[in-house]
Design a protein around this motif. Structure first.
Motif, PDB file in Angstrom:
ATOM      1  N   THR A  47       0.814  -1.213   0.000  1.00  0.00           N
ATOM      2  CA  THR A  47       0.000   0.000   0.000  1.00  0.00           C
ATOM      3  C   THR A  47       0.847   1.262   0.000  1.00  0.00           C
ATOM      4  O   THR A  47       0.341   2.342  -0.328  1.00  0.00           O
ATOM      5  N   LEU A  55      -7.802   3.261   1.432  1.00  0.00           N
ATOM      6  CA  LEU A  55      -7.427   1.876   1.694  1.00  0.00           C
ATOM      7  C   LEU A  55      -8.426   0.902   1.100  1.00  0.00           C
ATOM      8  O   LEU A  55      -8.033  -0.090   0.475  1.00  0.00           O
ATOM      9  N   ALA A  58      -7.850   0.639  -2.534  1.00  0.00           N
ATOM     10  CA  ALA A  58      -6.612  -0.084  -2.837  1.00  0.00           C
ATOM     11  C   ALA A  58      -6.815  -1.587  -2.698  1.00  0.00           C
ATOM     12  O   ALA A  58      -6.378  -2.369  -3.554  1.00  0.00           O
ATOM     13  N   VAL A  70      -1.734  -8.312   0.423  1.00  0.00           N
ATOM     14  CA  VAL A  70      -1.329  -6.916   0.474  1.00  0.00           C
ATOM     15  C   VAL A  70      -0.286  -6.736   1.561  1.00  0.00           C
ATOM     16  O   VAL A  70      -0.358  -7.344   2.630  1.00  0.00           O
ATOM     17  N   LEU A  72       0.485  -4.133   3.997  1.00  0.00           N
ATOM     18  CA  LEU A  72      -0.242  -2.983   4.529  1.00  0.00           C
ATOM     19  C   LEU A  72       0.684  -2.145   5.405  1.00  0.00           C
ATOM     20  O   LEU A  72       1.017  -2.529   6.533  1.00  0.00           O
ATOM     21  N   HIS A  78      -3.730   5.094   5.734  1.00  0.00           N
ATOM     22  CA  HIS A  78      -4.062   3.674   5.652  1.00  0.00           C
ATOM     23  C   HIS A  78      -3.980   3.049   7.039  1.00  0.00           C
ATOM     24  O   HIS A  78      -2.906   2.663   7.490  1.00  0.00           O
TER      25      HIS A  78
END
Length: 328
Positions: A47, A55, A58, A70, A72, A78
């Motif tokens: 991200t 978020l 995404a 992902v 993160l 986010h």
């Protein structure tokens, strides 16, 4: 591709083909080859390369593109780790990840999440104990968030030694700051995966092993291996770095890079031989996420996310079948 459950299955073992029968009638009927052979590798996108997207947008993008998960990065845009109601917000993200079938790694490399004026500040190496405690607090929050998300690891790095700090003091500060975080990670059942980062105190695989020795090799301490960083500064080629790091691998980041230049590049713009890297990674039996790391490409994040996964799939298809899941 259907997502692999977050609790990673054991690596597939290689099998020896059965000998041919002398009786043609007893021979099995050949099956039609699968155009997309199974591959143990699971790909994600970070991200930090989609910083201009909400978020939820995404995550939806990555699921639509076919990613398995992902990376993160906890940041102000986010899942802000410093904002109120973190636990409640984390539960909402966990439900969204489950609905989309995405695995997750929690990353802590946000540039200004703790200090709006100092990139990656404060660090675990700062001379002020209160500053070191602020960075450690972020890692505690990341560990709790990772446990609530069902993440397979928490990523972190050492930081750059402050001016005037001798090496022994820097290593002492790092070990003392990480020890209680590792205790929390052990209780949470989430490994802490330290990343060797060019320019940081812990910059190489040898540095990671130095930290392991200082801390007494705790089981919760793992490694984040960035493939581009291997190309940038390790003495071994990236594929050999993967093999050397295999016992400690808990998280993998991937992008292209050139020797001696720490610049994360889109695939094809650097010098890395990706089929050999992915072959080595598959042979280790690594089952967690391999996450595309393009933190300076958010201006075109959706484009690079769309381009990166087909590139990785093409590179993975070049892996000989005998290499997948083999540790020999």
């Amino acid at each position: 591709m259907s997502p692999t459950p977050r609790s990673a299955a054991a690596a597939p073992s290689s099998t020896t083909p059965a000998p041919r029968s002398a009786n043609p009638a007893a021979r099995p009927v050949p099956s039609v080859p699968d155009p997309t052979p199974p591959n143990p590798l699971r790909f994600g996108y970070g991200t930090n390369g989609l910083a201009d997207l909400r978020l939820d947008d995404a995550l939806a993008l990555l699921a639509d593109l076919g990613y398995d998960g992902v990376g993160l990065t906890l940041d102000h845009m986010h899942l802000d780790p410093m904002a109120p109601d973190l636990a409640a917000r984390t539960r909402r993200v966990a439900r969204r990840l489950d609905a989309l079938g995405l695995g997750v790694t929690v990353e802590t490399g946000a540039r200004y999440v703790l200090d709006p004026r100092r990139k990656h500040g404060p660090s675990l190496l700062d001379p002020d104990p209160a500053d070191r405690a602020r960075r450690a607090d972020l890692l505690y929050r990341a560990v709790r968030t990772a446990a609530d998300l069902g993440a397979h690891a928490v990523h972190c790095f050492s930081g750059v030694p402050p001016a005037g700090t001798d090496e022994d003091t820097a290593w002492k500060r790092l070990a003392e700051a990480l020890a209680p975080v590792l205790d929390a990670a052990t209780l949470a059942g989430v490994p802490l995966a330290v990343e060797p980062e060019p320019g940081h105190l812990l910059a190489t695989l040898d540095d990671f092993h130095r930290l392991r020795r200082i801390l007494g090799d705790p089981p919760a301490l793992g490694l984040t291996l960035d493939i581009g960083h291997c190309q940038c500064l390790e003495p071994l080629p990236p594929a050999d770095c993967v093999r050397a790091a295999a016992p400690w691998l808990r998280h993998v980041q991937i992008e292209d890079m050139r020797r001696g230049i720490h610049e994360h590049l889109p695939f094809g713009d650097g010098e890395i031989d990706f089929p050999s890297v992915l072959e080595a990674l598959a042979a280790t039996g690594y089952q967690a996420l391999t996450v595309v790391e393009l933190p300076r490409h958010s201006h075109a994040g959706p484009h690079f996310a769309e381009e990166s996964l087909p590139f990785l799939h093409r590179a993975a298809r070049a892996i000989p079948d005998s290499a997948e899941g083999s540790t020999s």
